[in-house]
Design a protein around this motif. Structure first.
Motif, PDB file in Angstrom:
ATOM      1  N   HIS A  24       0.888  -1.110  -0.149  1.00 14.26           N
ATOM      2  CA  HIS A  24       0.048  -0.105   0.092  1.00 14.26           C
ATOM      3  C   HIS A  24       0.835   1.231   0.049  1.00 14.26           C
ATOM      4  O   HIS A  24       2.176   1.121   0.032  1.00 14.26           O
ATOM      5  CB  HIS A  24      -1.056  -0.265   1.077  1.00 14.26           C
ATOM      6  CG  HIS A  24      -0.202   0.005   2.353  1.00 14.26           C
ATOM      7  ND1 HIS A  24      -0.066  -1.055   3.271  1.00 14.26           N
ATOM      8  CD2 HIS A  24       0.216   1.167   3.125  1.00 14.26           C
ATOM      9  CE1 HIS A  24       0.664  -0.798   4.417  1.00 14.26           C
ATOM     10  NE2 HIS A  24       0.893   0.636   4.343  1.00 14.26           N
ATOM     11  N   HIS A  26       1.447   5.576   1.010  1.00 13.42           N
ATOM     12  CA  HIS A  26       1.098   6.736   1.856  1.00 13.42           C
ATOM     13  C   HIS A  26       1.864   7.771   1.143  1.00 13.42           C
ATOM     14  O   HIS A  26       2.736   7.839   0.349  1.00 13.42           O
ATOM     15  CB  HIS A  26       2.108   6.712   3.143  1.00 13.42           C
ATOM     16  CG  HIS A  26       1.705   5.549   4.023  1.00 13.42           C
ATOM     17  ND1 HIS A  26       0.389   5.868   5.026  1.00 13.42           N
ATOM     18  CD2 HIS A  26       2.036   4.266   4.086  1.00 13.42           C
ATOM     19  CE1 HIS A  26       0.235   4.468   5.393  1.00 13.42           C
ATOM     20  NE2 HIS A  26       1.292   3.743   5.051  1.00 13.42           N
ATOM     21  N   GLU A  30       6.051   8.422   5.112  1.00 12.39           N
ATOM     22  CA  GLU A  30       5.917   8.432   6.739  1.00 12.39           C
ATOM     23  C   GLU A  30       7.233   8.615   7.418  1.00 12.39           C
ATOM     24  O   GLU A  30       7.632   8.963   8.272  1.00 12.39           O
ATOM     25  CB  GLU A  30       5.100   7.205   7.068  1.00 12.39           C
ATOM     26  CG  GLU A  30       3.820   6.941   6.993  1.00 12.39           C
ATOM     27  CD  GLU A  30       3.014   5.964   7.194  1.00 12.39           C
ATOM     28  OE1 GLU A  30       3.049   4.999   7.561  1.00 12.39           O
ATOM     29  OE2 GLU A  30       1.778   6.541   7.864  1.00 12.39           O
ATOM     30  N   HIS A  43       4.556   0.786   1.067  1.00 11.46           N
ATOM     31  CA  HIS A  43       4.995  -0.451   2.119  1.00 11.46           C
ATOM     32  C   HIS A  43       4.577  -1.742   1.635  1.00 11.46           C
ATOM     33  O   HIS A  43       3.410  -1.875   1.447  1.00 11.46           O
ATOM     34  CB  HIS A  43       4.041   0.010   3.404  1.00 11.46           C
ATOM     35  CG  HIS A  43       4.507   1.356   4.214  1.00 11.46           C
ATOM     36  ND1 HIS A  43       3.737   1.854   5.142  1.00 11.46           N
ATOM     37  CD2 HIS A  43       5.726   1.923   4.075  1.00 11.46           C
ATOM     38  CE1 HIS A  43       4.280   3.075   5.549  1.00 11.46           C
ATOM     39  NE2 HIS A  43       5.556   2.830   5.142  1.00 11.46           N
ATOM     40  N   THR A 110       1.679   1.733  11.116  1.00 12.56           N
ATOM     41  CA  THR A 110       1.279   3.459  11.166  1.00 12.56           C
ATOM     42  C   THR A 110       0.070   3.566  11.248  1.00 12.56           C
ATOM     43  O   THR A 110      -0.363   4.951  11.212  1.00 12.56           O
ATOM     44  CB  THR A 110       2.258   3.885  10.208  1.00 12.56           C
ATOM     45  OG1 THR A 110       1.671   3.445   8.920  1.00 12.56           O
ATOM     46  CG2 THR A 110       3.754   3.523  10.208  1.00 12.56           C
TER      47      THR A 110
HETATM   48 ZN   LIG Z   1       1.730   2.011   5.591  1.00 11.15          ZN
END
Ligand SMILES: [Zn+2]
Length: 159
Positions: A24, A26, A30, A43, A110
């Motif tokens: 996935h 972000h 992050e 990720h 996260t």
């Molecule tokens: Zn993630």
């Protein structure tokens, strides 16, 4: 946005095999590398038979279009909860940098419940995505989905 994987891809960390479950993204990133934030971060979430997690993180910087992303981006759902089938497979290999050096630390997921004990492997070398690819993801997302930076505290970050 999340891409789910059928079984068959795995990595070995600390002598334990972790199978790739899903990938996935972000935006913005992050993780920060040497204080630098990136516009996009992938990720690759892996789980062991015991349920332990290992996440491989890949940073994207703006540059050439990313062919690996193209598959997922062309099937990107426009609505939350929508599911689509990819026309062709998305190999995790296609979005990993050629240089496989990484930073390593122990952290948490996260997103809630932010489960602890996650092995984080952050690739040092970013890969590129085009401005259009980065903007497309941000547009679909509507708002940033990155967890704010967390203090390192007493955690060692290994290179
Ligand atoms: Zn993630």
């Amino acid at each position: 946005m999340q891409v789910n994987y059928a079984s068959g891809s795995s990595i070995k960390v600390d002598g334990t095999s972790f199978e790739l479950k899903q990938l996935h993204f972000h935006a913005p990133s992050e993780n920060h590398i040497e204080g630098k934030s990136y516009p996009l971060e992938a990720h690759l979430v892996h789980a062991s038979d015991e349920g332990d997690l290992a996440v491989v993180a890949v940073m994207f910087e703006e540059g050439g279009a990313n062919e690996g992303l193209e598959q997922a981006w062309s099937s990107m759902p426009e609505q939350a909860g929508e599911e689509k089938t990819l026309q062709s497979s998305l190999s995790a290999d296609d979005i990993l940098p050629s240089d496989r050096d990484y930073y390593r630390f122990n952290g948490s997921l996260t997103t809630p419940p932010c489960t602890q004990g996650v092995r984080w492997l952050v690739m040092k070398q970013p890969v590129t995505a085009s401005k259009e690819q980065i903007e497309h993801f941000a547009d679909v997302l509507h708002e940033p989905n990155n967890r704010p930076l967390q203090p390192v505290n007493a955690r060692p970050v290994l290179q």
